[in-house]
Design an enzyme around this catalytic site. Structure first.
Site, PDB file in Angstrom:
ATOM      1  N   ASP A  92     -29.353 -19.048 -16.259  1.00  0.00           N
ATOM      2  CA  ASP A  92     -29.416 -18.220 -17.462  1.00  0.00           C
ATOM      3  C   ASP A  92     -30.597 -17.243 -17.406  1.00  0.00           C
ATOM      4  OD1 ASP A  92     -31.313 -20.261 -17.662  1.00  0.00           O
ATOM      5  OD2 ASP A  92     -31.008 -20.588 -19.806  1.00  0.00           O
ATOM      6  N   TYR A 128     -37.979 -15.595 -10.421  1.00  0.00           N
ATOM      7  CA  TYR A 128     -36.876 -16.534 -10.273  1.00  0.00           C
ATOM      8  C   TYR A 128     -35.562 -15.889 -10.699  1.00  0.00           C
ATOM      9  CZ  TYR A 128     -33.819 -20.492 -11.362  1.00  0.00           C
ATOM     10  OH  TYR A 128     -32.764 -21.345 -11.447  1.00  0.00           O
TER      11      TYR A 128
END
Length: 304
Positions: A111, A133
């Protein structure tokens, strides 16, 4: 015989996926591991493109599940080269070798490809990651799409499930601090927990069911390609999660909410993933958080 390779089989999610897939009697399962060897697994460094190609050519799988990644945001921020090697280049190498064999590839994403400003996010929403990330996982998604037409990205939020140590999940990593906050000593201070970022903890055993159902569709000649998403449906801050953990463990914890972000690596506020595409296919399972976390603690009890 339907043959599936699970890459990263010894990790938090990989173990859950293997546990689900070994129950399929007509399937053959091949597991790869790297840093944490397990019985019956093949050691494979997915950063070695040649080794990946040789492995896939030798095994000739029908499907590959990529559950290996660098998923720690702080590590990715401090070592972007490592993040790229595992989250981008390795996905490209796996997809390239799979394309030569006609194998379907399921790659796990996050997400965190979104900035968290406009939830819920559909699978076709425009990504806008705010940390290394998220950027590396988005590049990995694109690497898969650019390399093979027989690929699927499965985006997932914060995961928790059966563990081998408390730090393996960002959910269970809170337990030592929760327990320490309850000790009756003048030196003990309340545990400060983030009450700003909203997360959707998702049980790895539920994700494993989603993966198995996606594999079943491929085995029947109806592969799902593109991007899909799965998420738990209970919004929680870290402070909320800590309260639920303390209740499950029957710990009288002292918890203080922190209402402003303090992480060195930026985190999005709310990246709630819309799971509508999978739900429309009849795919998915959700275990209530309180039920799931008690299952985790039953397997790995707190002995503080």
């Amino acid at each position: 015989m339907f043959k599936v390779v699970v890459i990263g089989a010894s990790g938090l999610l990989g173990r859950a996926i293997v546990g689900e897939l070994v129950q399929q009697r007509d399937w053959r399962l091949v597991q790869t591991t790297f840093s944490r060897q397990s019985q019956g697994s093949v050691r494979l460094d997915i950063r070695d493109a040649e080794a990946v190609a040789q492995f896939i050519e030798r095994e000739r799988p029908d499907a590959i599940v990529v559950a290996a990644a660098e998923r720690r945001p702080d590590v990715c921020e401090n070592d972007p080269a490592l993040a790229r090697a595992l989250n981008v280049d390795a996905v490209r190498a796996i997809a390239s070798a799979a394309r030569q064999r006609g194998a379907w590839v399921l790659s796990i994403s996050t997400d965190y490809v979104f900035d968290g400003k406009a939830p819920p996010y559909r699978d076709d929403a425009t990504p806008s990651p705010i940390n290394a990330y998220g950027r590396s996982k988005l590049e990995g998604e694109r690497a898969l799409a650019e390399t093979t037409d027989l690929g699927c990205v499965l985006r997932l939020p914060l995961l928790f499930g059966p563990i081998v140590d408390w730090q393996e999940s960002a959910v269970t990593s809170l337990v030592p601090a929760i327990a320490a906050s309850a000790r009756t000593s003048p030196e003990v201070k309340p545990a400060v927990m983030d009450a700003w970022a909203i997360r959707y903890p998702t049980y790895t055993l539920d994700v494993a069911v989603v993966v198995r159902q996606l594999l079943e569709r491929h085995a029947c000649g109806e592969p799902v390609c593109g991007t899909v998403q799965w998420s738990g449906d209970e919004p929680m801050t870290k402070h909320d999660i800590a309260q639920r953990l303390a209740s499950a463990l029957q710990i009288d914890a002292q918890l203080t909410p922190q209402h402003t972000p303090t992480d060195a690596t930026p985190r999005p506020h709310n990246c709630h993933l819309d799971s509508a595409r999978l739900e429309a296919l009849g795919i998915g399972r959700r275990t209530p958080f309180d039920t799931a976390i008690r299952e985790v603690f039953a397997l790995f009890p707190w002995r503080g």
